[in-house]
Design a protein around this motif. Structure first.
Motif, mmCIF file in Angstrom:
data_model
loop_
_atom_site.group_PDB
_atom_site.id
_atom_site.type_symbol
_atom_site.label_atom_id
_atom_site.label_comp_id
_atom_site.label_asym_id
_atom_site.label_seq_id
_atom_site.Cartn_x
_atom_site.Cartn_y
_atom_site.Cartn_z
ATOM 1 N N LEU A 92 0.781 -1.165 0.006
ATOM 2 C CA LEU A 92 -0.070 0.029 0.117
ATOM 3 C C LEU A 92 1.064 1.309 -0.095
ATOM 4 O O LEU A 92 0.650 2.170 -0.719
ATOM 5 C CB LEU A 92 -0.834 0.051 1.258
ATOM 6 C CG LEU A 92 -1.894 1.110 1.539
ATOM 7 C CD1 LEU A 92 -2.779 1.556 0.362
ATOM 8 C CD2 LEU A 92 -2.585 1.021 2.610
ATOM 9 N N LYS A 93 1.718 1.278 0.858
ATOM 10 C CA LYS A 93 2.772 2.287 0.994
ATOM 11 C C LYS A 93 3.608 2.613 -0.386
ATOM 12 O O LYS A 93 3.605 3.748 -0.992
ATOM 13 C CB LYS A 93 3.931 2.038 2.043
ATOM 14 C CG LYS A 93 3.124 2.128 3.443
ATOM 15 C CD LYS A 93 4.222 1.936 4.544
ATOM 16 C CE LYS A 93 3.968 2.116 5.843
ATOM 17 N NZ LYS A 93 4.755 1.762 6.934
ATOM 18 N N LYS A 94 3.773 1.562 -1.156
ATOM 19 C CA LYS A 94 4.496 1.638 -2.332
ATOM 20 C C LYS A 94 3.816 2.132 -3.462
ATOM 21 O O LYS A 94 4.079 3.076 -4.142
ATOM 22 C CB LYS A 94 5.329 0.292 -2.743
ATOM 23 C CG LYS A 94 6.414 -0.164 -1.776
ATOM 24 C CD LYS A 94 6.931 -1.469 -2.275
ATOM 25 C CE LYS A 94 7.904 -2.100 -1.647
ATOM 26 N NZ LYS A 94 9.357 -1.134 -1.970
ATOM 27 N N VAL A 95 2.492 1.537 -3.456
ATOM 28 C CA VAL A 95 1.387 2.202 -4.491
ATOM 29 C C VAL A 95 1.206 3.458 -4.124
ATOM 30 O O VAL A 95 1.351 4.506 -5.273
ATOM 31 C CB VAL A 95 0.310 1.291 -4.657
ATOM 32 C CG1 VAL A 95 -0.632 1.926 -5.430
ATOM 33 C CG2 VAL A 95 0.712 -0.308 -4.930
ATOM 34 N N PHE A 96 1.119 4.063 -3.214
ATOM 35 C CA PHE A 96 1.018 5.380 -2.522
ATOM 36 C C PHE A 96 1.948 6.432 -3.350
ATOM 37 O O PHE A 96 1.526 7.382 -3.938
ATOM 38 C CB PHE A 96 0.723 5.380 -1.235
ATOM 39 C CG PHE A 96 0.320 6.877 -0.775
ATOM 40 C CD1 PHE A 96 -0.737 7.549 -1.014
ATOM 41 C CD2 PHE A 96 1.448 7.724 -0.271
ATOM 42 C CE1 PHE A 96 -0.687 8.866 -0.715
ATOM 43 C CE2 PHE A 96 1.266 9.054 0.105
ATOM 44 C CZ PHE A 96 0.020 9.434 -0.040
ATOM 45 N N PHE A 97 3.140 5.964 -2.964
ATOM 46 C CA PHE A 97 4.453 6.724 -3.312
ATOM 47 C C PHE A 97 4.481 6.872 -4.791
ATOM 48 O O PHE A 97 4.926 7.774 -5.562
ATOM 49 C CB PHE A 97 5.315 6.347 -2.529
ATOM 50 C CG PHE A 97 5.554 6.974 -1.223
ATOM 51 C CD1 PHE A 97 5.615 8.237 -0.824
ATOM 52 C CD2 PHE A 97 5.684 5.938 -0.126
ATOM 53 C CE1 PHE A 97 5.483 8.662 0.742
ATOM 54 C CE2 PHE A 97 5.466 6.217 1.040
ATOM 55 C CZ PHE A 97 5.610 7.633 1.677
ATOM 56 N N TYR A 98 4.158 5.640 -5.607
ATOM 57 C CA TYR A 98 4.245 5.659 -6.776
ATOM 58 C C TYR A 98 3.397 6.475 -7.562
ATOM 59 O O TYR A 98 3.568 7.043 -8.584
ATOM 60 C CB TYR A 98 4.086 4.098 -7.387
ATOM 61 C CG TYR A 98 5.083 3.112 -7.113
ATOM 62 C CD1 TYR A 98 6.577 3.698 -6.731
ATOM 63 C CD2 TYR A 98 5.007 1.990 -7.199
ATOM 64 C CE1 TYR A 98 7.402 2.501 -6.682
ATOM 65 C CE2 TYR A 98 6.050 0.777 -6.901
ATOM 66 C CZ TYR A 98 7.261 1.122 -6.644
ATOM 67 O OH TYR A 98 8.332 0.238 -6.275
#
Length: 362
Positions: free
Chosen positions: A21-27
């Motif tokens: 979730l964090k990765k998708v958010f920052f992407y």
């Protein structure tokens, strides 16, 4: 760079849900921020307009009130609408996945106890006992948190798990992590049930659990209670700071009923919060020095004409209960009195009135 992000997107799809979730958010933020910068300088618009156009495109709202006019701007918009829309969708999907993951982790007992100043029960005692315990406790403390810790069940029964402020931890008493996850030091009472109430050797595992609990809690702030299967095993707990509750209470009630008809009903009336008055333990302070007889007589006088009522049950001194003291027994400061009364009984106010009454009588 866009293709590299898509490649990494696929690689991380199987990651732990919160990390994903964090990765998708920052992407998603990174792609949209890049587009806003490019759109601002290629189209020569304000930051406000660039961010607005980015949001419109990424969320497919597409108002188009100020679309790109240059060829480069339109190409950038096309790229964003192809890539960013997918990432926005993935963001919502990741958020949903994390929510479901959290629910599953909590259900299976892998999440930390969120409750403070509540109750922790080691070894799930079974549906009936657990449900009865919760019902009776919440008559007094309506929303108190209760955490069950057990290594022999995979999840709580649905009829228990669905109740508010109930938590479960799958953990072994021999593991340090179990006590840390249970937050034993931040809760007011820990109750240890026997692993098997039908076997007296279960008291041995109870003793081990209590010894380990005393390493993690301040017993002056957190009470430790345990259910003792066999009174013959009480010697093992001589140095323990925990208080025992005999599993034979039901048998004792039956024996008492055989000797004294209806006495079991009296005991039940006192023990169940749902029945009315209950035992309340208060501390002797202002009335130290008066006798048990004087206390009884004064208590009746003070309560006369008020909405309050109570009966004296016992004196508790040095951890020992005396339910039938001599009339001349003198109360000492710090003694505990067990009363049968209601939750709103104002002991400090009543004690002050008893003190004033005894002074006047002298």
């Amino acid at each position: 760079m866009i293709l590299n992000l898509i490649k990494r997107f696929r690689v991380h799809k199987e990651a732990e849900p919160l990390v994903w979730l964090k990765k998708v958010f920052f992407y998603t933020i990174g792609i949209n921020l890049l587009f806003a910068i490019l759109f601002k300088y290629i189209e020569s618009v304000t930051w406000n307009e660039a961010i607005w156009q980015t949001w419109q495109t990424a969320t497919t709202v597409g108002y188009g009130n100020a679309p790109a006019e240059t060829l480069a701007g339109r190409i950038i918009t096309m790229l964003l609408s192809t890539v960013s829309i997918a990432f926005v969708g993935a963001l919502f999907s990741a958020a949903f996945d994390y929510k479901e993951f959290y629910k599953t982790q909590k259900k299976l007992g892998f999440m930390k106890n969120p409750h403070k100043d509540g109750y922790i029960i080691f070894n799930f005692p079974g549906n009936n006992v657990a449900k009865h315990f919760i019902d009776e406790l919440r008559v007094v403390e309506k929303s108190v948190g209760i955490c069950f810790v057990d290594d022999n069940i995979n999840e709580l029964p649905e009829e228990i798990a669905h109740l508010p402020n109930i938590h479960f931890i799958k953990g072994c008493p021999l593991q340090k992590e179990t006590y840390q996850k249970a937050e034993v030091q931040n809760n007011k009472t820990v109750i240890v049930f026997p692993v098997d109430a039908s076997k007296s050797n279960s008291d041995g595992s109870t003793k081990v659990t209590l010894d380990l609990l005393e390493r993690f809690v301040d017993t002056s702030k957190t009470r430790l209670l345990y259910i003792l299967v066999d009174m013959a095993n009480l010697w093992m707990f001589e140095k323990s700071k925990a208080t025992y509750i005999s599993s034979d209470l039901s048998v004792l009630a039956i024996v008492q009923e055989c000797q004294d008809p209806y006495s079991a009903l009296v005991i039940e009336d006192l023990l169940y919060n749902t029945q009315g008055a209950n035992p309340m333990t208060v501390t002797v302070d202002k009335i130290a020095g008066i006798s048990w007889k004087e206390l009884q007589l004064s208590l009746f006088q003070v309560l006369e004409g008020t909405k309050h009522s109570c009966n004296l049950l016992a004196i508790i001194r040095d951890g020992q209960s005396n339910s039938c003291p001599e009339a001349s027994e003198v109360l000492k400061k710090g003694d505990l009195l067990s009363l049968a009364t209601y939750l709103d009984f104002p002991w400090e106010e009543i004690e002050a009135k008893i003190q004033a009454l005894t002074i006047d009588s002298q």
